[in-house]
Design a protein around this motif. Sequence first.
Motif, PDB file in Angstrom:
ATOM      1  N   GLY A 124      28.928  28.263  34.764  1.00  0.00           N
ATOM      2  CA  GLY A 124      27.627  28.535  34.142  1.00  0.00           C
ATOM      3  C   GLY A 124      27.225  27.430  33.178  1.00  0.00           C
ATOM      4  O   GLY A 124      26.061  27.023  33.136  1.00  0.00           O
ATOM      5  N   VAL A 125      28.202  26.921  32.454  1.00  0.00           N
ATOM      6  CA  VAL A 125      27.930  25.834  31.500  1.00  0.00           C
ATOM      7  C   VAL A 125      27.619  24.545  32.267  1.00  0.00           C
ATOM      8  O   VAL A 125      26.719  23.793  31.895  1.00  0.00           O
ATOM      9  N   GLN A 126      28.389  24.315  33.349  1.00  0.00           N
ATOM     10  CA  GLN A 126      28.137  23.104  34.152  1.00  0.00           C
ATOM     11  C   GLN A 126      26.712  23.121  34.717  1.00  0.00           C
ATOM     12  O   GLN A 126      26.023  22.100  34.715  1.00  0.00           O
ATOM     13  N   THR A 127      26.299  24.288  35.198  1.00  0.00           N
ATOM     14  CA  THR A 127      24.940  24.427  35.741  1.00  0.00           C
ATOM     15  C   THR A 127      23.898  24.171  34.659  1.00  0.00           C
ATOM     16  O   THR A 127      22.907  23.468  34.872  1.00  0.00           O
ATOM     17  N   LEU A 128      24.145  24.743  33.493  1.00  0.00           N
ATOM     18  CA  LEU A 128      23.234  24.595  32.353  1.00  0.00           C
ATOM     19  C   LEU A 128      23.053  23.115  31.983  1.00  0.00           C
ATOM     20  O   LEU A 128      21.925  22.629  31.848  1.00  0.00           O
ATOM     21  N   VAL A 129      24.178  22.409  31.886  1.00  0.00           N
ATOM     22  CA  VAL A 129      24.121  20.982  31.531  1.00  0.00           C
ATOM     23  C   VAL A 129      23.392  20.200  32.620  1.00  0.00           C
ATOM     24  O   VAL A 129      22.536  19.354  32.323  1.00  0.00           O
ATOM     25  N   ALA A 130      23.710  20.515  33.876  1.00  0.00           N
ATOM     26  CA  ALA A 130      23.074  19.801  34.995  1.00  0.00           C
ATOM     27  C   ALA A 130      21.569  20.031  35.003  1.00  0.00           C
ATOM     28  O   ALA A 130      20.784  19.095  35.246  1.00  0.00           O
ATOM     29  N   GLN A 131      21.143  21.255  34.722  1.00  0.00           N
ATOM     30  CA  GLN A 131      19.699  21.559  34.720  1.00  0.00           C
ATOM     31  C   GLN A 131      18.977  20.770  33.626  1.00  0.00           C
ATOM     32  O   GLN A 131      17.900  20.221  33.854  1.00  0.00           O
ATOM     33  N   ILE A 132      19.585  20.724  32.456  1.00  0.00           N
ATOM     34  CA  ILE A 132      18.928  20.009  31.350  1.00  0.00           C
ATOM     35  C   ILE A 132      18.888  18.518  31.640  1.00  0.00           C
ATOM     36  O   ILE A 132      17.869  17.854  31.401  1.00  0.00           O
ATOM     37  N   LEU A 133      19.974  17.970  32.201  1.00  0.00           N
ATOM     38  CA  LEU A 133      19.967  16.537  32.537  1.00  0.00           C
ATOM     39  C   LEU A 133      18.923  16.233  33.614  1.00  0.00           C
ATOM     40  O   LEU A 133      18.271  15.181  33.584  1.00  0.00           O
ATOM     41  N   THR A 134      18.746  17.162  34.553  1.00  0.00           N
ATOM     42  CA  THR A 134      17.719  16.993  35.592  1.00  0.00           C
ATOM     43  C   THR A 134      16.327  16.945  34.959  1.00  0.00           C
ATOM     44  O   THR A 134      15.483  16.119  35.322  1.00  0.00           O
ATOM     45  N   LEU A 135      16.100  17.842  33.992  1.00  0.00           N
ATOM     46  CA  LEU A 135      14.793  17.865  33.311  1.00  0.00           C
ATOM     47  C   LEU A 135      14.561  16.581  32.525  1.00  0.00           C
ATOM     48  O   LEU A 135      13.450  16.041  32.499  1.00  0.00           O
ATOM     49  N   VAL A 136      15.625  16.095  31.879  1.00  0.00           N
ATOM     50  CA  VAL A 136      15.504  14.839  31.110  1.00  0.00           C
ATOM     51  C   VAL A 136      15.155  13.690  32.064  1.00  0.00           C
ATOM     52  O   VAL A 136      14.287  12.865  31.772  1.00  0.00           O
ATOM     53  N   ASN A 137      15.822  13.670  33.213  1.00  0.00           N
ATOM     54  CA  ASN A 137      15.516  12.631  34.204  1.00  0.00           C
ATOM     55  C   ASN A 137      14.097  12.784  34.742  1.00  0.00           C
ATOM     56  O   ASN A 137      13.437  11.799  35.071  1.00  0.00           O
ATOM     57  N   GLN A 138      13.640  14.037  34.823  1.00  0.00           N
ATOM     58  CA  GLN A 138      12.264  14.301  35.290  1.00  0.00           C
ATOM     59  C   GLN A 138      11.257  13.694  34.306  1.00  0.00           C
ATOM     60  O   GLN A 138      10.263  13.100  34.726  1.00  0.00           O
ATOM     61  N   ILE A 139      11.534  13.832  33.027  1.00  0.00           N
ATOM     62  CA  ILE A 139      10.642  13.226  32.020  1.00  0.00           C
ATOM     63  C   ILE A 139      10.638  11.708  32.210  1.00  0.00           C
ATOM     64  O   ILE A 139       9.587  11.072  32.187  1.00  0.00           O
ATOM     65  N   ARG A 140      11.843  11.143  32.426  1.00  0.00           N
ATOM     66  CA  ARG A 140      11.945   9.688  32.606  1.00  0.00           C
ATOM     67  C   ARG A 140      11.085   9.243  33.799  1.00  0.00           C
ATOM     68  O   ARG A 140      10.351   8.263  33.710  1.00  0.00           O
ATOM     69  N   THR A 141      11.172   9.991  34.894  1.00  0.00           N
ATOM     70  CA  THR A 141      10.386   9.664  36.089  1.00  0.00           C
ATOM     71  C   THR A 141       8.889   9.789  35.803  1.00  0.00           C
ATOM     72  O   THR A 141       8.104   8.924  36.186  1.00  0.00           O
ATOM     73  N   GLN A 142       8.510  10.860  35.122  1.00  0.00           N
ATOM     74  CA  GLN A 142       7.079  11.081  34.819  1.00  0.00           C
ATOM     75  C   GLN A 142       6.526   9.984  33.918  1.00  0.00           C
ATOM     76  O   GLN A 142       5.376   9.585  34.043  1.00  0.00           O
ATOM     77  N   VAL A 143       7.364   9.488  33.010  1.00  0.00           N
ATOM     78  CA  VAL A 143       6.898   8.456  32.079  1.00  0.00           C
ATOM     79  C   VAL A 143       6.756   7.111  32.792  1.00  0.00           C
ATOM     80  O   VAL A 143       5.825   6.359  32.518  1.00  0.00           O
ATOM     81  N   THR A 144       7.683   6.843  33.706  1.00  0.00           N
ATOM     82  CA  THR A 144       7.667   5.528  34.353  1.00  0.00           C
ATOM     83  C   THR A 144       6.697   5.457  35.528  1.00  0.00           C
ATOM     84  O   THR A 144       6.443   4.373  36.047  1.00  0.00           O
ATOM     85  N   GLN A 145       6.148   6.587  35.952  1.00  0.00           N
ATOM     86  CA  GLN A 145       5.221   6.571  37.101  1.00  0.00           C
ATOM     87  C   GLN A 145       3.897   5.917  36.737  1.00  0.00           C
ATOM     88  O   GLN A 145       3.415   6.074  35.638  1.00  0.00           O
TER      89      GLN A 145
END
Lengths: 145, 77
Positions: A124-145
């Motif tokens: 559950g913790v691994q999933t939680l961390v992975a989800q937040i890192l995915t969202l952080v990467n999503q922000i990075r993608t949105q900013v660089t587009q």
Amino acid sequence: MRTIALALVLAFGTIAVTSCGKPSANTPTPVQNSPQTTVALTVKTVADAANAGVKTVISLRDQGKLSPANTVTIENWLGFVATTDKQISAILANGQPWAQQKVAILAQLGTVTAPQIATTIDPGVQTLVAQILTLVNQIRTQVTQ
Amino acid sequence: MNPWLTIALQLEPLVPVIIADFRALVKKHPQLADPAAQAALIAALAQAASDVDDATLAAIAADQAAHHPQPPPVPQG
């Protein structure tokens, strides 16, 4: 009189159906969100995910599924994510041009890395961390587009 | 001639006027396309995110204080 009223109802009904069903060249195009709005939505999602994450971690610790040491490690990481997210919110609201905001946001995102946790930690913790890192990467993608 | 057809033919010239007025109305209220409205939306989202982040940091501090209480200060002298 009644016939005219019925005719008017019929006529306006026809207008409504034909004007809604067939988009013409003059139909207004859907308005797209600005890049800042898109990023702001994801930043809010990160805030919600980190907040829910703290509750999850505390619950898992109280159930004996997470050690106190790992709880502190994850909590500190979630605290760092929340602090970074707050700083990005401040950048989005500072009124500077998007070109400047992009640089500042990317600098903030560069500081977020995965927490140092064992791979044997609760799934559950691994999933939680992975989800937040995915969202952080999503922000990075949105900013660089 | 069918009376319905008569009425329809009389109304027909009005149809483009009604549609044009509707489009003018939509053009008058492009709320989301307005830069000021976009800025207000961004500010509201940023504030909401910031408030949630504050709550997260407070929850972490409270939990860590409860589970790892700081030792009381050593009295001086």
